[in-house]
Design a protein around this motif. Structure first.
Motif, mmCIF file in Angstrom:
data_model
loop_
_atom_site.group_PDB
_atom_site.id
_atom_site.type_symbol
_atom_site.label_atom_id
_atom_site.label_comp_id
_atom_site.label_asym_id
_atom_site.label_seq_id
_atom_site.Cartn_x
_atom_site.Cartn_y
_atom_site.Cartn_z
ATOM 1 N N SER A 50 0.879 -1.077 -0.049
ATOM 2 C CA SER A 50 -0.061 -0.066 0.037
ATOM 3 C C SER A 50 0.897 1.331 -0.101
ATOM 4 O O SER A 50 2.007 1.250 0.272
ATOM 5 N N GLU A 51 0.214 2.271 -0.262
ATOM 6 C CA GLU A 51 1.032 3.751 -0.189
ATOM 7 C C GLU A 51 1.603 4.053 1.077
ATOM 8 O O GLU A 51 3.072 4.312 1.184
ATOM 9 N N SER A 52 1.035 3.676 2.227
ATOM 10 C CA SER A 52 1.846 3.757 3.571
ATOM 11 C C SER A 52 2.959 2.847 3.815
ATOM 12 O O SER A 52 3.956 3.188 4.324
ATOM 13 N N GLU A 53 2.609 1.706 3.242
ATOM 14 C CA GLU A 53 3.845 0.371 3.453
ATOM 15 C C GLU A 53 4.841 0.757 2.581
ATOM 16 O O GLU A 53 6.078 0.797 2.951
ATOM 17 N N ARG A 54 4.566 1.334 1.415
ATOM 18 C CA ARG A 54 5.635 1.694 0.288
ATOM 19 C C ARG A 54 6.452 2.798 0.979
ATOM 20 O O ARG A 54 7.803 2.963 1.056
ATOM 21 N N ALA A 55 5.750 3.843 1.527
ATOM 22 C CA ALA A 55 6.436 5.003 2.239
ATOM 23 C C ALA A 55 7.342 4.565 3.527
ATOM 24 O O ALA A 55 8.438 4.968 3.582
ATOM 25 N N ASP A 56 6.810 3.587 4.183
ATOM 26 C CA ASP A 56 7.614 2.994 5.066
ATOM 27 C C ASP A 56 8.950 2.403 5.172
ATOM 28 O O ASP A 56 10.102 2.539 5.299
ATOM 29 N N ASP A 59 11.548 4.729 3.795
ATOM 30 C CA ASP A 59 12.284 5.485 4.881
ATOM 31 C C ASP A 59 13.144 4.433 5.550
ATOM 32 O O ASP A 59 14.147 5.107 5.671
ATOM 33 N N ASP A 64 13.919 7.621 0.496
ATOM 34 C CA ASP A 64 12.878 8.941 0.535
ATOM 35 C C ASP A 64 13.559 10.345 0.683
ATOM 36 O O ASP A 64 12.863 11.295 0.480
#
Length: 308
Positions: A50-56, A59, A64
């Motif tokens: 998901s978008e949040s999992e990809r961002a994590d 990071d 990022d």
């Protein structure tokens, strides 16, 4: 003594600056190239993040941040001996490289010594028999083998000796589960070594032949002939001695040439070495691995030039 120390310091400084520029260029180009580095780390499951999992994930991997910040962090860690983790293998980069560099060293050094040793003998043989049928035959065969692309020659040898005749293995550095079997390693080494030697042999043999023939036409050779020395003795005791210093310089300059061929041959034969790692790290966006491999290759090329 002072001047020698200054020259050494200047060369060392230039070497370090060149490595820094190389690391910066590879760092930027690898990150600007199209592709998803998370696929290297997570495999096919990266597409289901998901978008949040990809961002994590970005990071945690430090991807990022702006590229210049990423480079600063990498350089700081590299100066402490930490070159990061391989996205593909999930292990320290130097640990992965340490497990395969010996294979590349074995293949590369063997090919290097075999190529230049045989080139010296073949060039002297052709010079001794200038314009004879043997000399003309060797020149024609050498021209043909030298013009064949190494990857095509590798596939041809695999088809003949592995597929059709079943005499030699087509991939790997040793039989499965038998890394310490010397005979097995030699069998796996034959085809890659043959491709490397055949691809470079005549180029250097031709240089030796022509250089020896230039020496044969010098005035001191006429004096030796007048003293009753045979052509063979003059060639090997006088002419060859004058050619060897430039030949050693050529050997140093040619290290990148042989190294590049080794990388290509490793990939075709699925030989587990630095060349295969380099192709895989570029394909799967394994940034840390690709950067270290480029630095190792660049350092070898620059040291070879300095030695020459």
């Amino acid at each position: 003594m002072k001047r020698a120390a200054k020259n050494a310091a200047r060369r060392t400084l230039g070497f370090v600056l060149a490595l820094l520029l190389l690391s910066l260029a590879v760092f930027y180009l690898s990150r600007l190239s199209p592709g998803d580095p998370l696929r290297s780390y997570y495999g096919e499951s990266a597409e289901r993040l998901s978008e949040s999992e990809r961002a994590d994930a970005l990071d945690r991997l430090g991807l990022d941040r702006p590229i210049i910040v990423q480079y600063g962090v990498w350089l700081k860690n590299a100066l402490r001996g930490d070159f990061g983790v391989s996205f593909q293998y999930k292990r320290d980069v130097m640990t992965v490289i340490g497990g395969v560099y010996g294979n590349t060293l074995l293949l590369g050094v063997t090919a290097y010594l075999s190529t230049f040793g045989l080139a010296l003998l073949l060039g002297a043989f052709c010079a001794l028999r200038e314009d004879s049928p043997a000399d003309r035959a060797v020149r024609r065969i050498g021209t043909v083998t030298g013009c064949i692309p190494s990857f095509w020659l590798a596939l041809l040898l695999i088809l003949l000796f592995s597929v059709e005749l079943g005499l030699l293995p087509s991939s790997g550095a040793y039989d499965i589960g038998r890394p310490n079997d010397l005979l097995g390693r030699l069998r796996h080494l034959i085809l890659p070594l043959a491709v490397l030697v055949l691809g470079h042999l005549w180029y250097y043999a031709c240089l030796i032949r022509n250089r020896l023939l230039d020496e044969v036409r010098q005035d001191y050779v006429l004096l030796c002939r007048a003293e009753g020395l045979s052509r063979r003795k003059i060639l090997f005791t006088q002419c060859l001695r004058n050619v060897l210093p430039s030949y050693f310089g050529l050997m140093a300059v040619s290290i990148p040439h042989i190294l590049g061929g080794t990388y290509i041959v490793e990939k075709v034969f699925s030989y587990p070495g630095l060349g295969t790692l380099c192709f895989e790290s570029a394909k799967y966006h394994d940034y840390n691995m690709l950067l270290v491999l480029c630095l190792i290759t660049g350092a070898v090329v620059m040291l070879a030039g300095m030695a020459a």
